[in-house]
Scaffold this motif. Sequence first.
Motif, short mmCIF file in Angstrom:
data_model
loop_
_atom_site.label_atom_id
_atom_site.label_comp_id
_atom_site.label_asym_id
_atom_site.label_seq_id
_atom_site.Cartn_x
_atom_site.Cartn_y
_atom_site.Cartn_z
N SER A 51 -9.98 26.82 -7.46
CA SER A 51 -8.90 27.86 -7.62
C SER A 51 -9.29 29.14 -7.73
N MET A 52 -10.64 29.33 -7.98
CA MET A 52 -11.13 30.71 -8.02
C MET A 52 -11.41 31.02 -6.42
N ILE A 54 -9.51 29.93 -3.90
CA ILE A 54 -8.42 30.10 -3.17
C ILE A 54 -8.09 31.47 -3.43
N SER A 55 -8.01 31.81 -4.82
CA SER A 55 -7.53 33.14 -5.17
C SER A 55 -8.37 34.36 -4.42
N VAL A 56 -9.65 34.10 -4.47
CA VAL A 56 -10.31 35.18 -3.58
C VAL A 56 -9.99 35.35 -1.97
N CYS A 57 -9.88 34.19 -1.55
CA CYS A 57 -9.51 33.93 -0.02
C CYS A 57 -8.17 34.47 0.02
N LEU A 58 -7.14 33.96 -0.78
CA LEU A 58 -5.83 34.38 -0.67
C LEU A 58 -5.40 35.84 -0.67
N GLY A 59 -6.41 36.57 -1.65
CA GLY A 59 -6.48 37.96 -2.01
C GLY A 59 -7.03 38.57 -0.72
N TRP A 131 -6.09 24.27 -0.70
CA TRP A 131 -4.90 23.77 -1.13
C TRP A 131 -4.83 22.20 -1.23
N HIS A 134 -7.04 20.97 -3.83
CA HIS A 134 -6.68 21.31 -5.23
C HIS A 134 -5.71 20.48 -5.59
#
Length: 194
Positions: A51-52, A54-59, A131, A134
């Motif tokens: 999840s981290m 994904i968050s970094v890449c999405l940001g 995703w 996840h």
Amino acid sequence: MSLFRQALFLLDITRSQGIVRRYFVVNGFDGALTMLGLIMGFIVSEPVDLSMIISVCLGAAIALGMSGISSAYISESAERKYALGKLERSMISDLHGSAHGVASRWVPLLIGLVNGLAPLIISLLILLPLWLAHAGVNLPFPPLYAASFVALLLTFLLGVFLGRISGVTWLRSGIQTLLVALITASLIYFLAGN
């Protein structure tokens, strides 16, 4: 006239089709290499929660998209206003309500959207395996490696697209862009992994 046809007409009268194609490829390539770089960084680092990642890449994907939209819009808007002013001076006429006037206002937005959406969409496609993993979907490969494969595939396809436009063999062009991505991944693996 449909919105799509009108957009094509505005791009045609401003001769901006080539700019749109270049922005799509250049920023799509930036999006693919940025995501590949982040993913390779996570591969060679200590394990981190998915999840981290994904968050970094999405940001990063959102930042690439916003940067692409805003930078292209601002620069193209200035260029279009300059070109319209030059045309108005040569014709000694106010062209604000003409097709060229409409184009000077809308073409920068169209170019900005292509410039920003290309890296965003490509980044989101690369993040798809993350995703899915996840969400509990079993993938044939670990999610980071699957995402790396998608990044390499999309980079190759961007090269194929370039080859088709330029008249160079699609395979050669695809392999050239793929080599750039592989060199990037290798540099990260060997330099960051040690």
